[in-house]
Design an enzyme around this catalytic site. Sequence first.
Site, PDB file in Angstrom:
ATOM      1  NE  ARG A  72      -1.441  -1.437   3.478  1.00 16.43           N
ATOM      2  CZ  ARG A  72      -2.250  -2.460   3.739  1.00 16.43           C
ATOM      3  NH1 ARG A  72      -3.521  -2.275   3.888  1.00 16.43           N
ATOM      4  NH2 ARG A  72      -1.763  -3.670   3.867  1.00 16.43           N
ATOM      5  CB  THR A  73       3.911   2.373   1.737  1.00 19.94           C
ATOM      6  OG1 THR A  73       3.335   2.097   3.012  1.00 19.94           O
ATOM      7  CG2 THR A  73       4.709   3.656   1.826  1.00 19.94           C
ATOM      8  CE  LYS A 100      21.527  -9.153 -11.301  1.00 18.71           C
ATOM      9  NZ  LYS A 100      21.096  -8.486 -12.530  1.00 18.71           N
ATOM     10  NE  ARG A 122       8.272   0.650   3.334  1.00 16.88           N
ATOM     11  CZ  ARG A 122       7.084   0.257   3.800  1.00 16.88           C
ATOM     12  NH1 ARG A 122       6.739  -1.003   3.736  1.00 16.88           N
ATOM     13  NH2 ARG A 122       6.245   1.119   4.317  1.00 16.88           N
ATOM     14  CG  HIS A 152       6.020   4.613   7.627  1.00 21.70           C
ATOM     15  ND1 HIS A 152       5.935   5.380   6.469  1.00 21.70           N
ATOM     16  CD2 HIS A 152       5.391   3.448   7.350  1.00 21.70           C
ATOM     17  CE1 HIS A 152       5.272   4.677   5.559  1.00 21.70           C
ATOM     18  NE2 HIS A 152       4.936   3.507   6.061  1.00 21.70           N
TER      19      HIS A 152
HETATM   20  C1  NCD Z   1       3.738  -0.279   8.085  1.00 12.36           C
HETATM   21  C2  NCD Z   1       5.196  -0.338   7.746  1.00 12.36           C
HETATM   22  O1  NCD Z   1       5.604  -0.895   6.731  1.00 12.36           O
HETATM   23  O2  NCD Z   1       5.966   0.200   8.544  1.00 12.36           O
HETATM   24  N1  NCD Z   1       2.877  -0.509   7.026  1.00 12.36           N
HETATM   25  C3  NCD Z   1       2.649   0.394   6.070  1.00 12.36           C
HETATM   26  O3  NCD Z   1       3.433   1.288   5.820  1.00 12.36           O
HETATM   27  N2  NCD Z   1       1.495   0.307   5.403  1.00 12.36           N
HETATM   28  C4  NCD Z   1       3.393  -1.077   9.259  1.00 12.36           C
HETATM   29  C5  NCD Z   1       3.639  -2.555   9.222  1.00 12.36           C
HETATM   30  O4  NCD Z   1       4.357  -3.077   8.385  1.00 12.36           O
HETATM   31  O5  NCD Z   1       3.114  -3.211  10.122  1.00 12.36           O
END
Ligand code: NCD
Length: 325
Positions: A72-73, A100, A122, A152
């Site tokens: 989703r992110t 690699k 990320r 985050h």
């Molecule tokens: C979170 C994350 O990746 O930090 N999820 C997200 O961003 N949608 C929380 C999680 O992974 O539990």
Amino acid sequence: MPKLAPDPWAIQFDGEGRLKHLLTIEGLGPDWITRILDTAESFLSVTGREVKKVPLLRGRTVVNLFFESSTRTRTTFELAAKRLSADVLNLNISTSAATKGESLLDTLRNIEAMQADMFVVRHDKSGAAHFIARHVAPHVSVLNAGDGRHAHPTQALLDVFTIRKLKGDFTKLRVAIVGDILHSRVARSQIHALNTLNTGEVRVIAPRTLLPAQVEKLGVRVFHDMREGLKDVDVIIMLRLQRERMEGALLPSEDEFFRLYGLTPEKLAWAKPDAIVMHPGPANRGVEIDSEVADGPQSVILQQVSNGIAVRMAVMSLCMGAREE
Ligand code: NCD
């Protein structure tokens, strides 16, 4: 990593004090947070239109650099960039260069050579987005989409955006964050955002093994019992049990966790009757939340996802704007 400068978050701003990178909530202050939320509000109308595009980032290139998996992110960042008319490139590095043996800096230099204007990063290591921001070319903006257990920020911003829309004045609210606080970058960013906005009370509810040492120093009230912790609460934020980050046995079992901390209709009744239920996703039904609650009338989980697009559009346009004026 080298020692950080006295204000490690000053890097988020350019020489004129404009937002350039978004790495963490710390250092933003109430004015910037409010400005981002107000800008997001103006983008909500765009996302509700038949033609969901504005030309603000036309001709710009946004690269989603994901060293750790996400659905989703990544997709909401992608949609946000597309709705601003940017070109978007998605790179899942865990499956390409890193395996690699290419170094992070080499990967960066190669993408910069493709004339990227913004990196959305990320990474499973805390501090990765900060490291990248210190090494990119001066015209590139870096947005942190989650680094290790650290931060985050866009998730926290979309959460406070959702709370502001549904509940209004933060000073009158009690917010409880429940579950695996120890491994959660989301919880850390939420606590900073809620406290920056002067939230009446921020609580954490968790077993001792899932709380960081000295968590109360972040400005939260600590509870180990759901009935006590949920009393008089306006907002409940459930967190995923982050099994992939756990070393050793921090929990007796998932069943036991659900029995004590899983949000069921019975436990939800201990909060205020109009309390809202949030979760950053992905939610583990039957582990931290019961399906009846996740799909129930008090759940705003899907609104969080939609709001995430408008909030990410706001952050992207503000960070890019810093270079245009
Ligand atoms: C979170 C994350 O990746 O930090 N999820 C997200 O961003 N949608 C929380 C999680 O992974 O539990």
